[in-house]
Design a protein around this motif. Structure first.
Motif, PDB file in Angstrom:
ATOM      1  N   LEU A 156       0.839  -1.023   0.037  1.00 56.10           N
ATOM      2  CA  LEU A 156       0.083  -0.060  -0.112  1.00 56.10           C
ATOM      3  C   LEU A 156       0.842   1.234   0.073  1.00 56.10           C
ATOM      4  O   LEU A 156       0.129   2.066  -0.411  1.00 56.10           O
ATOM      5  N   ASN A 157       2.148   1.144   0.482  1.00 57.58           N
ATOM      6  CA  ASN A 157       2.728   2.366   0.483  1.00 57.58           C
ATOM      7  C   ASN A 157       3.985   2.261  -0.587  1.00 57.58           C
ATOM      8  O   ASN A 157       4.955   3.162  -0.673  1.00 57.58           O
ATOM      9  N   PHE A 158       3.680   1.577  -1.476  1.00 57.19           N
ATOM     10  CA  PHE A 158       4.918   1.308  -2.821  1.00 57.19           C
ATOM     11  C   PHE A 158       4.946   2.505  -3.477  1.00 57.19           C
ATOM     12  O   PHE A 158       6.129   3.027  -3.967  1.00 57.19           O
ATOM     13  N   HIS A 159       3.697   2.785  -3.671  1.00 60.15           N
ATOM     14  CA  HIS A 159       3.618   4.067  -4.614  1.00 60.15           C
ATOM     15  C   HIS A 159       4.664   5.219  -3.729  1.00 60.15           C
ATOM     16  O   HIS A 159       4.892   6.001  -4.784  1.00 60.15           O
ATOM     17  N   LEU A 160       4.715   5.298  -2.727  1.00 62.94           N
ATOM     18  CA  LEU A 160       5.487   6.620  -2.195  1.00 62.94           C
ATOM     19  C   LEU A 160       7.006   6.274  -2.822  1.00 62.94           C
ATOM     20  O   LEU A 160       7.618   7.169  -2.787  1.00 62.94           O
ATOM     21  N   LEU A 161       7.491   5.162  -2.731  1.00 60.97           N
ATOM     22  CA  LEU A 161       8.831   4.746  -3.068  1.00 60.97           C
ATOM     23  C   LEU A 161       8.961   5.171  -4.507  1.00 60.97           C
ATOM     24  O   LEU A 161      10.066   5.663  -5.163  1.00 60.97           O
ATOM     25  N   VAL A 162       7.873   4.655  -5.189  1.00 57.88           N
ATOM     26  CA  VAL A 162       7.943   5.024  -6.840  1.00 57.88           C
ATOM     27  C   VAL A 162       8.120   6.535  -6.930  1.00 57.88           C
ATOM     28  O   VAL A 162       8.676   6.996  -8.095  1.00 57.88           O
ATOM     29  N   ASN A 163       7.391   7.277  -6.274  1.00 57.63           N
ATOM     30  CA  ASN A 163       7.116   8.880  -6.379  1.00 57.63           C
ATOM     31  C   ASN A 163       8.506   9.515  -6.072  1.00 57.63           C
ATOM     32  O   ASN A 163       9.031  10.376  -6.707  1.00 57.63           O
ATOM     33  N   ASP A 164       9.217   8.799  -4.882  1.00 55.59           N
ATOM     34  CA  ASP A 164      10.491   9.388  -4.603  1.00 55.59           C
ATOM     35  C   ASP A 164      11.556   8.956  -5.414  1.00 55.59           C
ATOM     36  O   ASP A 164      12.384   9.844  -6.206  1.00 55.59           O
ATOM     37  N   ALA A 165      11.335   7.961  -6.252  1.00 58.38           N
ATOM     38  CA  ALA A 165      12.348   7.530  -7.449  1.00 58.38           C
ATOM     39  C   ALA A 165      12.033   8.340  -8.631  1.00 58.38           C
ATOM     40  O   ALA A 165      13.236   8.801  -9.091  1.00 58.38           O
ATOM     41  N   ILE A 166      11.088   8.597  -9.030  1.00 55.64           N
ATOM     42  CA  ILE A 166      10.697   9.650 -10.235  1.00 55.64           C
ATOM     43  C   ILE A 166      11.321  11.121  -9.923  1.00 55.64           C
ATOM     44  O   ILE A 166      11.771  11.813 -10.828  1.00 55.64           O
ATOM     45  N   LEU A 167      11.026  11.465  -8.670  1.00 54.81           N
ATOM     46  CA  LEU A 167      11.512  12.797  -7.991  1.00 54.81           C
ATOM     47  C   LEU A 167      13.030  12.817  -8.211  1.00 54.81           C
ATOM     48  O   LEU A 167      13.279  13.807  -8.643  1.00 54.81           O
ATOM     49  N   GLN A 168      13.559  11.932  -7.764  1.00 56.67           N
ATOM     50  CA  GLN A 168      15.034  11.943  -7.710  1.00 56.67           C
ATOM     51  C   GLN A 168      15.602  11.952  -9.162  1.00 56.67           C
ATOM     52  O   GLN A 168      16.415  12.495  -9.556  1.00 56.67           O
ATOM     53  N   ALA A 169      14.793  11.185 -10.309  1.00 63.94           N
ATOM     54  CA  ALA A 169      15.369  11.296 -11.566  1.00 63.94           C
ATOM     55  C   ALA A 169      15.065  12.683 -12.083  1.00 63.94           C
ATOM     56  O   ALA A 169      15.815  13.229 -13.080  1.00 63.94           O
ATOM     57  N   HIS A 170      13.953  13.326 -11.789  1.00 62.41           N
ATOM     58  CA  HIS A 170      13.807  14.682 -12.142  1.00 62.41           C
ATOM     59  C   HIS A 170      14.809  15.576 -11.864  1.00 62.41           C
ATOM     60  O   HIS A 170      15.081  16.457 -12.550  1.00 62.41           O
ATOM     61  N   LEU A 171      15.065  15.394 -10.637  1.00 61.96           N
ATOM     62  CA  LEU A 171      15.941  16.531 -10.050  1.00 61.96           C
ATOM     63  C   LEU A 171      17.522  16.527 -10.597  1.00 61.96           C
ATOM     64  O   LEU A 171      17.969  17.382 -10.745  1.00 61.96           O
ATOM     65  N   ASN A 172      17.894  15.132 -10.969  1.00 64.48           N
ATOM     66  CA  ASN A 172      18.974  14.907 -11.619  1.00 64.48           C
ATOM     67  C   ASN A 172      18.807  14.958 -13.230  1.00 64.48           C
ATOM     68  O   ASN A 172      19.821  14.200 -13.901  1.00 64.48           O
ATOM     69  N   GLY A 173      18.102  15.462 -13.738  1.00 67.23           N
ATOM     70  CA  GLY A 173      17.615  15.550 -15.084  1.00 67.23           C
ATOM     71  C   GLY A 173      18.780  16.060 -16.119  1.00 67.23           C
ATOM     72  O   GLY A 173      19.148  15.136 -16.982  1.00 67.23           O
ATOM     73  N   PRO A 174      19.312  16.943 -15.853  1.00 71.43           N
ATOM     74  CA  PRO A 174      20.602  17.364 -16.719  1.00 71.43           C
ATOM     75  C   PRO A 174      21.574  16.550 -16.831  1.00 71.43           C
ATOM     76  O   PRO A 174      22.258  16.049 -17.794  1.00 71.43           O
ATOM     77  N   GLN A 175      22.141  15.842 -15.637  1.00 71.26           N
ATOM     78  CA  GLN A 175      23.118  15.016 -15.732  1.00 71.26           C
ATOM     79  C   GLN A 175      22.683  13.682 -16.384  1.00 71.26           C
ATOM     80  O   GLN A 175      23.431  13.116 -17.213  1.00 71.26           O
ATOM     81  N   LEU A 176      21.365  13.117 -16.116  1.00 72.50           N
ATOM     82  CA  LEU A 176      20.958  11.899 -16.766  1.00 72.50           C
ATOM     83  C   LEU A 176      20.802  12.260 -18.462  1.00 72.50           C
ATOM     84  O   LEU A 176      21.084  11.372 -19.296  1.00 72.50           O
ATOM     85  N   LEU A 177      20.374  13.359 -18.692  1.00 70.53           N
ATOM     86  CA  LEU A 177      20.357  13.611 -20.218  1.00 70.53           C
ATOM     87  C   LEU A 177      21.603  13.664 -20.875  1.00 70.53           C
ATOM     88  O   LEU A 177      21.939  13.032 -22.041  1.00 70.53           O
ATOM     89  N   GLU A 178      22.715  14.117 -20.187  1.00 67.45           N
ATOM     90  CA  GLU A 178      23.948  14.173 -20.764  1.00 67.45           C
ATOM     91  C   GLU A 178      24.545  12.727 -20.850  1.00 67.45           C
ATOM     92  O   GLU A 178      24.893  12.325 -21.986  1.00 67.45           O
ATOM     93  N   GLN A 179      24.176  11.859 -19.932  1.00 71.28           N
ATOM     94  CA  GLN A 179      24.513  10.375 -19.911  1.00 71.28           C
ATOM     95  C   GLN A 179      24.152   9.609 -21.021  1.00 71.28           C
ATOM     96  O   GLN A 179      24.750   8.794 -21.752  1.00 71.28           O
ATOM     97  N   ILE A 180      22.536   9.813 -21.201  1.00 67.06           N
ATOM     98  CA  ILE A 180      21.902   9.187 -22.160  1.00 67.06           C
ATOM     99  C   ILE A 180      22.267   9.485 -23.589  1.00 67.06           C
ATOM    100  O   ILE A 180      22.385   8.704 -24.448  1.00 67.06           O
TER     101      ILE A 180
END
Length: 418
Positions: free
Chosen positions: A185-209
């Motif tokens: 029931l709380n799994f969605h909270l971890l997924v939300n945290d994961a998406i938010l972390q990827a969002h915040l690290n977007g510039p570095q991830l864009l460069e790597q991809i």
């Protein structure tokens, strides 16, 4: 993005269900597979939203790069830890329930020996030859006959008692981080945290991809940016308010409380049958196997195989191999249950050098031909005098129904989380 992720979410919960049901699936692998499939969606919606209609090959490259660039940080590892702590005890609990059903079905279909059948016939129907159609056997006489017939079944009693106690201990330990419903029931909270972390690290991830997969073909059409507006949560994972009485933990507690009534079921079955239905009340004339008398004068033996050596009414040869097999299975599952409940910190599945499964030992919960649940031969089930169908004693049927109900509840709860 939630709609596009629906298939991945469904696959993830299907894998959770398969693991709980005992299928040999790798927990680490299906958690990683879920986040791998999530990354292309996060990339297209959050990190590089200007790209639309990217090729399947490019999306596959992003997915394959997920573990190299680690867009979600340590969130996948946290998910593995939480799943490991909660799925393994639930899997063990469900396997134990299946074994409980097997024990009940096996004892419900045991065949009586020829000696037992003759003794029951003599006790119930021989007085009819003298016109005594409403007579009942003496209490001591009834106990000797029925205890002799159910001597093998009585051998289950200490193991059945320990089995129920072990189920109770494991159930008590399945709370908080060790409760599958709480974690799912709380799994969605971890997924939300994961998406938010990827969002915040977007510039570095864009460069790597861009370095790993190259630059995708751009289209003039722009994809709508992902919003964390709570008003849009209706399009994603729906979290409804939970009534305290509807939780799996409370249903499990209710089941265990009811099961306590049956801890001595196999040890007291013969006595319950005689006291509540078959035998005459104390002080009344009764049938002793030969005639109507005021009291039974033969020695009354106890329950179990050893006590039958001096039984004057039924000759018991030895332990039934089917009962012996069931006792061995009960001993095995008791050891398994006690190992889980006593050391909840051992419920971590991901150990160094493991395949990510930490697969618990399997416990048979099915009643098939090899288990000889209905005896050998034609499979015909023979019953005498409705020994296990007596409506006046604690019946077997409600016990089986309780096991089936809880097993179905576990299955439906896991499926509903998906």
């Amino acid at each position: 993005m939630a709609l596009e992720a629906a298939a991945s979410v469904q696959e993830f919960f299907t894998d959770v269900g398969l693991y709980v049901f005992g299928v040999d699936v790798n927990l680490e692998e299906f958690v990683n597979r879920f986040f791998d499939s999530l990354f292309p969606l996060v990339y297209n919606h959050l990190i590089n939203p200007d790209v639309t209609d990217s090729s399947l090959e490019y999306s596959e490259c992003i997915r394959m790069a997920c573990r190299e660039v680690s867009p979600f940080g340590n969130i996948p590892k946290r998910v593995m830890g939480q799943m490991g702590r909660s799925l393994l005890p639930s899997r063990t609990f469900l396997q134990a329930l299946n074994l409980g059903i097997e024990v009940i079905n096996t004892t419900d279909h045991l065949r009586f020996s020829k000696e037992c059948s003759k003794a029951l016939l003599k006790m119930q129907y021989c007085p009819h030859c003298q016109g005594l159609t409403v007579s009942k056997p003496c209490m001591g006489y009834c106990l000797n006959v029925v205890r002799g017939c159910l001597a093998n079944m009585a051998e289950l009693n200490p193991h059945w008692h320990a089995y129920i106690r072990s189920l109770e201990e494991l159930s008590d330990a399945m709370r908080g981080a060790y409760d599958i419903e709480h974690v799912l029931l709380n799994f969605h909270l971890l997924v939300n945290d994961a998406i938010l972390q990827a969002h915040l690290n977007g510039p570095q991830l864009l460069e790597q991809i861009n370095r790993i997969c190259g630059r995708p073909v751009r289209s003039p059409t722009r994809s709508p940016r992902c919003s964390f507006d709570e008003s849009k949560e209706k399009h994603g994972v729906k979290i409804s308010a939970r009534n305290g009485e509807e939780t799996l933990a409370n249903r499990r507690k209710e089941f265990i409380n009811s099961l306590r009534l049956y801890r001595s079921f196999y040890g007291m079955l013969a006595d319950q049958l005689c006291v509540n239905e078959l035998a005459a009340a104390e002080g009344l004339p009764c049938w002793n196997g030969e005639d109507m008398v005021n009291s039974y004068t033969q020695r009354v033996v106890g329950n179990g195989i050893r006590a039958q050596a001096g039984n004057p009414e039924v000759r018991v040869k030895g332990t039934d191999p089917v009962i012996h097999q069931i006792i061995d299975k009960l001993k095995h599952v008791i050891q398994l249950l006690q190992g889980r409940s006593a050391k909840p910190n051992k419920w971590e599945l991901l150990q160094s050098g493991s395949s990510g499964g930490g697969t618990p030992e399997q416990v048979s919960g099915d009643c098939d031909d090899e288990d000889v649940c209905a005896g050998s031969g034609s499979g015909e089930v023979k019953r005498t005098l409705k020994i296990t169908n007596c409506e006046c004693i604690i019946p077997i049927l409600p016990l089986r129904v309780w096991f089936e109900i809880l097993r179905i509840i576990v299955i439906m709860n896991v499926r509903n989380k998906g």
